[in-house]
Design an enzyme around this catalytic site. Structure first.
Site, PDB file in Angstrom:
ATOM      1  N   GLY A   1       0.938  -1.232   0.043  1.00 27.47           N
ATOM      2  CA  GLY A   1      -0.136   0.009  -0.071  1.00 27.47           C
ATOM      3  C   GLY A   1       1.040   1.255  -0.079  1.00 27.47           C
ATOM      4  O   GLY A   1       2.006   1.214  -0.013  1.00 27.47           O
ATOM      5  N   THR A   2       0.300   2.348  -0.065  1.00 24.58           N
ATOM      6  CA  THR A   2       0.969   3.592  -0.027  1.00 24.58           C
ATOM      7  C   THR A   2       1.819   3.628   1.137  1.00 24.58           C
ATOM      8  O   THR A   2       2.913   4.575   0.788  1.00 24.58           O
ATOM      9  CB  THR A   2      -0.172   4.842  -0.167  1.00 24.58           C
TER      10      THR A   2
END
Lengths: 162, 162, 162, 162
Positions: free
Chosen positions: B9-10
């Protein structure tokens, strides 16, 4: 609604480039809450801006009165780490019923950017104030401690259970 | 003991200066826990390193199996925000008994320094996993949401109750 | 007076948290000059905001015209690194007399905080533009290179003499 | 080859979280040069680690001897800002022939992350030392000043021509 009371401490220390000393200016709380993309219903009020070694019992009485007077049951207090336990004890002994009161702070000023623990501590303290039962707590090092179950280790800077 | 599962994820995106693209390298979790001066008893394990838009149900089954298999009742999962709700739902429907499972992530990569919400989110998610009753939750924006009471607003990037 | 022309490049890339992609917004130059406590007499003008791989010869002609038209002999151009040498060559071949023109950029966006080389490069480029004789130069990696004596090593990202 | 002499100053001050005071540890120079992706042939040597208000003429004689003794003509000195001009004058009066000697520093410690001017100043000082004729200079605020043409304004913190 969560009430945040700002009292100063390392959390909010800034560098004065004229004197080369650390000092207090405005609290970093609003910027931090914005950066954390926080959508909680919050009220932030600065009660004082002092190093916690300089906090008097008069200041602590002021904090207690504010905790008692505010119309919410969730209260977060940013505070210097040196006497955080003493203030927690002072509040606990005032015997405010039905409120979850969490004290947090930082070992390294938020203004020091990437090395500060303050932003992490703020996140955890906000979570604890929403989820712990009524009582007075210290939130540091990713953990929570009851006011009567913690002391700061002055050589390492970590909070430890007692 | 708290188990942390990393899925990408980010939160963990880095900048590749040769290609000019964002990519995954090692997780930033260990550095973040160190900076947060965290003294919790934690185990960190990377299950995958992917953009959550690329997560398949096979990946989700893997996550469920790991949640089920680990010998602790407190589990934190770092996850991309785009399908965080779907993974939370997938885990909830697996009906794992007696465990508090919290998913968190970031809207801005931790590697972006002072503008990232990741460090704040990590602090709050670690606190929620210690204090919420068994169930599956999303922790974002300083708040927690039950898996079936949240959706990401794709235009603002905020998580909202439903 | 020093003229700064902004053309984009990694230097000014930002992270769009809605799309998860890097993009251009306003230039970081004003904030950087403020943070650098810079007291030079400067004029900053954004000519374009593009990835340097997308720069056309029309864009380069625009840059040349601006260099020629401005009433100062010290010009700094922020530029993507991928075609920085080509733009330097294009400007050099336009044979503008009596002006020191320095191109600089960054390998990591300034928005990435503590890992970016941009702030260091800006300091060195501003110094070179004040102290080098008329000509067209690339300033990267703490060094300066004549436009015809440099190439970017695409696998390491370092600029090397040729 | 460029010789860098480290003498301390705000540039290299760190925060001691046990005492809550600023102090000196190792120099940040190596990390800064790495982050700046600097490929110059450099030698870094720490001569002392002191607040420049505590620098004595004995210390300054030590600096002069090192400048004289080193087998290069390009010397950069990191130094506290309060007496930077005095040290520059002391070196100039030692009349070392054929060497470009540049002093630089910071108003805000590098350890303060995104608000420090140190990284920008280092970039500009490295550029000036490569491009200015022999002499003794102060490089601050994006500019260079001859040792006898500058003074620090103590109320604003800016260096000004005299």
């Amino acid at each position: 609604m969560i009430q945040i009371f700002v009292t100063g401490g390392t959390f909010d220390k800034e560098y004065n480039f004229v004197t080369g000393k650390l000092f207090f200016q405005d609290s970093n709380l609003p910027e931090m809450l914005d950066r954390g993309r926080c959508t909680l219903d919050l009220n932030v009020r600065t009660l004082m801006m002092v190093d916690s070694l300089e906090l008097t019992d008069l200041d602590r009485e002021n904090i207690v009165n504010n905790c008692r007077g505010v119309a919410t049951n969730q209260i977060l207090i940013t505070h210097g780490t040196d006497t955080m336990q003493q203030t927690a004890e002072y509040i606990a002994k005032a015997d405010i019923q039905g409120k979850t009161i969490v004290l947090t702070g930082a070992m390294i000023p938020y203004a020091f950017g990437s090395s500060s623990d303050g932003f992490f501590n703020l996140g955890s303290a906000l979570a604890f104030v929403q989820s712990l039962p009524p009582g007075v707590y210290v939130a540091m090092n990713g953990r929570y401690f009851s006011w009567d179950g913690v002391k700061k280790n002055r050589s390492t800077g970590y909070f430890e259970p007692v």
